[in-house]
Enzyme design. Structure first.
Site, PDB file in Angstrom:
ATOM      1  N   CYS A   1      92.307  57.499 -70.714  1.00 36.40           N
ATOM      2  CA  CYS A   1      93.011  58.762 -70.476  1.00 36.40           C
ATOM      3  C   CYS A   1      92.679  59.320 -69.099  1.00 36.40           C
ATOM      4  O   CYS A   1      91.540  59.202 -68.643  1.00 36.40           O
ATOM      5  CB  CYS A   1      92.605  59.806 -71.513  1.00 36.40           C
ATOM      6  SG  CYS A   1      93.508  59.670 -73.034  1.00 36.40           S
TER       7      CYS A   1
ATOM      8  N   CYS B   1      98.954  62.013 -70.250  1.00 41.01           N
ATOM      9  CA  CYS B   1      98.742  60.595 -70.534  1.00 41.01           C
ATOM     10  C   CYS B   1      98.843  59.844 -69.205  1.00 41.01           C
ATOM     11  O   CYS B   1      98.808  60.472 -68.147  1.00 41.01           O
ATOM     12  CB  CYS B   1      99.690  60.060 -71.605  1.00 41.01           C
ATOM     13  SG  CYS B   1     101.414  60.028 -71.147  1.00 41.01           S
TER      14      CYS B   1
ATOM     15  N   CYS C   1      96.268  59.564 -75.064  1.00 44.97           N
ATOM     16  CA  CYS C   1      95.991  58.140 -74.886  1.00 44.97           C
ATOM     17  C   CYS C   1      95.272  57.581 -76.102  1.00 44.97           C
ATOM     18  O   CYS C   1      94.498  58.283 -76.743  1.00 44.97           O
ATOM     19  CB  CYS C   1      95.139  57.928 -73.648  1.00 44.97           C
ATOM     20  SG  CYS C   1      95.839  58.729 -72.195  1.00 44.97           S
TER      21      CYS C   1
END
Length: 157
Positions: free
Chosen positions: A103, A26, A98
């Site tokens: 992302c 992430c 995400c």
């Protein structure tokens, strides 16, 4: 229902083979990916090498540490890591976590899964401690449910 190659759990290596590698990715590597790393280590044991990283690492969020402690998973010794520090040879599967943010991209040749889980962290001063804990528990439980599906060989996306 048949399970596609994309949805299979990380492979179990044969004797003498390297363990398969799972990377949770992430942005900040502070909440979702850290919780996913802790949960996956708890669920997979030493069958899989589990790591987490972020494109803009910060620090492990104290709320993540607290809600994981509720499950007996200790994140207190974890540190946020940059995706640049991950050796591509140790990664077979990348799971991005995400939702509303962009992302990070992982350039290694690997199987990719995307679990869009909203970021529980917030800088909104109007949120109470209880609300933040609820948000972190919700994210933790969503990650755990996806991991249970992945381990069972069910589609986890």
């Amino acid at each position: 229902m048949s399970v596609s190659e994309h949805d299979r759990p990380p492979p179990t290596p044969g004797p003498g083979a390297a363990r398969p590698g799972l990377l949770f990715l992430c942005v900040a590597n502070s909440a979702r990916s850290q919780m996913a790393e802790g949960l996956a280590r708890m669920m997979l044991g030493d069958r899989t090498t589990v790591q987490s990283a972020g494109s803009q690492p910060t620090r492990v969020n104290p709320y993540a540490i607290e809600v994981m402690r509720e499950l007996g998973v200790d994140l207190a010794g974890h540190a946020s890591k940059s995706v640049d520090a991950i050796d591509p040879a140790t990664v077979d599967t990348v799971i991005t976590l995400c939702a509303e943010e962009v992302c990070p991209v992982y350039l290694g040749r690997t199987r990719r899964l995307h679990w869009p889980i909203p970021d529980p962290a917030s800088t909104d001063p109007s949120l109470s401690r209880e609300e933040l804990l609820r948000r972190f528990r919700t994210a933790r439980d969503a990650i755990r449910a996806r991991l249970e599906q992945l381990v069972a060989g069910e589609p986890a996306e």
